[in-house]
Design an enzyme around this catalytic site. Structure first.
Site: not given
Ligand code: F6R
Length: 364
Positions: A69, A249, A265, A358
């Site tokens: 995001g 998501e 293609h 994470k």
């Molecule tokens: C969660 C989302 C994820 C985070 C990604 C990176 O809403 O959209 O795609 O954006 O895990 O985390 P940030 O944005 O906190 O660096």
């Protein structure tokens, strides 16, 4: 064991028109964030006006470092500026930055949480390579490091999901580039964007019934199917990628994306078999009035090859300015993915799989 569902939320198609039955289950207020996107964009623009600036110099290239995001704003910047900026914009979704990054590079390091390890690694790499940095974050380690290192920081309000903060994660970069004299005319673009999003939310919002609401209607078509989103290189490609991510998501469902002309293609050849897989695909084609005329022709011919799919929906970007057009389809996808979450009985906000991954990585 990861729990995907809120439990107890089962919404039939008809109930899409009764927001009171599903909004209470939206634990992270994703619907509210979508409704408030126009105000977020206006506030984000102001944040970019107030931000400390990196040195004004003759930059040779721009890199946006981020993931998920936080990276999609980089793609919006890349596509939006392609015809306006004399230097390239590269979006870097990785731990390391490319070799070309040096003291002639401006790097926007973007992480909503400020704790994404790939982005923190890219931050260190950018500093080691002598690039000029601007950090965009709601806090975390990135916020701490930027403050300690004297790196210009756009401090974004905390408390929303990163993917619901695209305004905050994107518009300040336009403001910074204009203040560095790399872009012009952005205030009018942003005004047009805010007004257009306000108009669109009237069509897409939860109070607008299915018959008049393209987002609700499309969510019903996508329910139980495999969404395949086709955009166009240089225009709707960002929206296509965003739709895929938002369906993943928010609705916790698979989706895939590709772009014209590249998909002509390879991907179209894959519509011969197997029938049961093809019959579950719902194609969404995203167009823009600025698409190359030959691409428009390609779309017409392509439709004749994909009859095995369950259905095709087509949408054209709308809006008074290029920025508004880029965002118009992103906004439609955001709302569609939220209604699809409702139909699947899924709380759109939490992304437990990402949090779990994470946390696991954080232990190693
Ligand atoms: C969660 C989302 C994820 C985070 C990604 C990176 O809403 O959209 O795609 O954006 O895990 O985390 P940030 O944005 O906190 O660096």
């Amino acid at each position: 064991m990861i729990e995907y569902r809120t439990g107890g939320l089962v919404v039939s198609e008809g109930q899409l028109d009764s927001p009171g039955t599903y909004l209470p289950f939206d634990s992270m207020q994703m619907f509210r964030a979508a409704w408030e996107l126009p105000a977020q964009c206006a506030a984000a623009w102001r944040l970019g006006q107030e931000a400390a600036l990196p040195p004004a110099k003759r930059y040779r290239n721009i890199v946006v470092a981020g993931l998920g995001g936080s990276a999609i704003g980089g793609d919006l910047l890349r596509v939006f500026t392609a015809g306006r900026l004399g230097i390239p914009v590269v979006v870097n979704r990785d731990y390391r930055l490319p070799r070309f990054v040096d003291d002639g590079t401006l790097v926007f390091v973007v992480s909503y949480s400020g704790n994404t390890e790939e982005t923190l690694s890219a931050y260190e790499d950018a500093r080691a390579k002598g690039a000029s940095l601007v950090a965009l974050t709601a806090g975390g380690k990135l916020g701490e490091r930027a403050k300690a290192d004297g790196v210009p920081l756009v401090a974004i309000p905390a408390g929303i999901a990163p993917r619901a903060a695209t305004g905050y994660l994107f518009l300040p970069t336009l403001a910074v580039l204009e203040r560095l004299s790399l872009l012009e005319g952005m205030a009018a673009e942003v005004d047009g964007l805010v007004q257009h999003l306000e108009a669109l939310r009237g069509q897409y919002g939860p109070d607008t019934p299915v018959e008049q609401n393209p987002a609700k209607k499309l969510a019903k078509s996508l329910y139980g199917r495999l969404p395949v989103i086709w955009g166009v290189a240089g225009t709707t490609e960002v929206a296509a990628q965003r739709w895929k991510g938002q369906i993943n998501e928010n609705a916790k469902a698979p989706a895939y994306w590709n772009v014209f002309p590249e998909l002509n293609h390879n991907e179209i050849v894959g519509f011969e078999q197997p029938g049961e897989v093809l019959g579950s695909i719902w194609l969404v084609i995203l167009r823009d009035p600025e698409d190359h005329p030959r691409v428009n022709l390609r779309m017409e011919i392509t439709r004749s090859f994909v009859g095995a799919a369950a259905g095709i929906s087509e949408f054209t970007a709308s809006g008074p300015t290029r920025l508004a057009r880029l965002y118009s389809l992103v906004y439609l996808g955001d709302y569609t993915s939220l209604y699809l979450a409702v139909l699947y009985g899924t709380d759109p906000g939490p992304v437990r799989v990402i949090d779990h991954l994470k946390a696991e990585l954080g232990r190693m």
